[in-house]
Design a protein around this motif. Structure first.
Motif, PDB file in Angstrom:
ATOM      1  N   GLY A  39       0.848  -1.298  -0.126  1.00  9.97           N
ATOM      2  CA  GLY A  39      -0.002   0.093  -0.108  1.00  9.97           C
ATOM      3  C   GLY A  39       0.884   1.194  -0.095  1.00  9.97           C
ATOM      4  N   ALA A  40       1.949   1.220   0.792  1.00  9.68           N
ATOM      5  CA  ALA A  40       2.858   2.341   0.920  1.00  9.68           C
ATOM      6  C   ALA A  40       3.232   2.762  -0.686  1.00  9.68           C
ATOM      7  N   LEU A  41       3.738   1.733  -1.321  1.00 10.40           N
ATOM      8  CA  LEU A  41       4.456   1.606  -2.609  1.00 10.40           C
ATOM      9  C   LEU A  41       3.511   2.120  -3.522  1.00 10.40           C
ATOM     10  N   ASP A  42       2.295   1.664  -3.286  1.00 15.61           N
ATOM     11  CA  ASP A  42       1.028   2.129  -4.289  1.00 15.61           C
ATOM     12  C   ASP A  42       1.053   3.635  -4.158  1.00 15.61           C
ATOM     13  N   THR A  49      14.258   1.032   1.000  1.00 11.01           N
ATOM     14  CA  THR A  49      13.880   0.212   2.059  1.00 11.01           C
ATOM     15  C   THR A  49      14.059   1.000   3.529  1.00 11.01           C
ATOM     16  N   SER A  50      14.771   1.836   3.331  1.00 10.59           N
ATOM     17  CA  SER A  50      15.037   2.677   4.813  1.00 10.59           C
ATOM     18  C   SER A  50      13.578   3.432   4.859  1.00 10.59           C
ATOM     19  N   ASP A  51      13.336   4.235   3.782  1.00 11.03           N
ATOM     20  CA  ASP A  51      12.234   5.232   3.678  1.00 11.03           C
ATOM     21  C   ASP A  51      11.034   4.345   3.897  1.00 11.03           C
ATOM     22  N   SER A  62      13.697  -5.169   9.934  1.00  4.75           N
ATOM     23  CA  SER A  62      12.339  -5.654   9.683  1.00  4.75           C
ATOM     24  C   SER A  62      12.004  -5.458   8.564  1.00  4.75           C
ATOM     25  N   MET A  63      11.921  -4.350   7.741  1.00  6.48           N
ATOM     26  CA  MET A  63      11.524  -4.168   6.483  1.00  6.48           C
ATOM     27  C   MET A  63      12.097  -4.734   5.333  1.00  6.48           C
ATOM     28  N   ALA A  64      13.585  -5.029   5.644  1.00  6.77           N
ATOM     29  CA  ALA A  64      14.331  -5.776   4.686  1.00  6.77           C
ATOM     30  C   ALA A  64      14.085  -7.091   4.557  1.00  6.77           C
ATOM     31  N   ARG A  65      13.408  -7.637   5.499  1.00  2.00           N
ATOM     32  CA  ARG A  65      12.914  -9.023   5.652  1.00  2.00           C
ATOM     33  C   ARG A  65      11.681  -9.049   4.866  1.00  2.00           C
ATOM     34  N   LEU A  89      15.845   1.155  -5.261  1.00  4.16           N
ATOM     35  CA  LEU A  89      14.360   1.580  -4.885  1.00  4.16           C
ATOM     36  C   LEU A  89      13.627   0.340  -5.040  1.00  4.16           C
ATOM     37  N   VAL A  90      12.657   0.119  -4.144  1.00  7.29           N
ATOM     38  CA  VAL A  90      11.751  -0.917  -4.253  1.00  7.29           C
ATOM     39  C   VAL A  90      10.476  -0.465  -4.768  1.00  7.29           C
ATOM     40  N   GLU A  91       9.857  -1.221  -5.720  1.00 11.64           N
ATOM     41  CA  GLU A  91       8.733  -0.488  -6.516  1.00 11.64           C
ATOM     42  C   GLU A  91       7.820  -1.850  -6.531  1.00 11.64           C
TER      43      GLU A  91
END
Length: 140
Positions: A39-42, A49-51, A62-65, A89-91
């Motif tokens: 949802g955040a990416l959307d 990952t840090s953001d 935790s976010m990296a996992r 960047l993760v998308e």
């Protein structure tokens, strides 16, 4: 120190929201934490990952996992950061967008049916106005 009235409202609201959240979770097919990342990416577009960790208020590890699990399911992709070679960047992938839309549809579908079946027109109007207040509290 909150007033007794505010404390009582907070306790009732927390209890009611907890029950509602648990009920809506029964419609889930994707774990809540992963849906939150999708949802955040959307909403925000590609993020580091840090953001994402900051956005979701979790530790970067935790976010990296979570991102790793989403990548294994092909729900997100990674690409090089355009200005910082040390970052990526993760998308949301096309499959991620489809999965998120289906998840939202299941959740909203159940809730919409419950609102229609259980609430009067006046109660629906009050609930609609309350949603904005809850959003304001959530972003404080």
């Amino acid at each position: 120190m909150p007033t007794p009235e505010a404390a009582a409202i907070a306790a009732e609201l927390r209890t009611a929201m907890g029950k509602l959240t648990r009920r809506v979770k029964h419609e889930d097919r994707i774990p809540l934490g992963q849906v939150a990342v999708l949802g955040a990416l959307d909403r925000n577009g590609a993020m580091t990952t840090s953001d994402l960790a900051t956005d979701q208020r979790v530790r970067p590890q935790s976010m990296a996992r979570a991102v790793g699990l989403l990548m294994e399911q092909n729900l997100v992709t990674r690409r090089a950061h355009p200005t910082d070679g040390r970052k990526s960047l993760v998308e949301l992938s096309a499959a991620g967008r489809t999965a998120l839309e289906a998840e939202r549809g299941r959740r909203a579908g159940w809730l919409a049916q419950a609102i229609e079946a259980e609430l009067t027109d006046e109660e629906r109007s009050l609930l609609a106005r309350s949603a904005a207040l809850l959003e304001r509290l959530a972003t404080r």
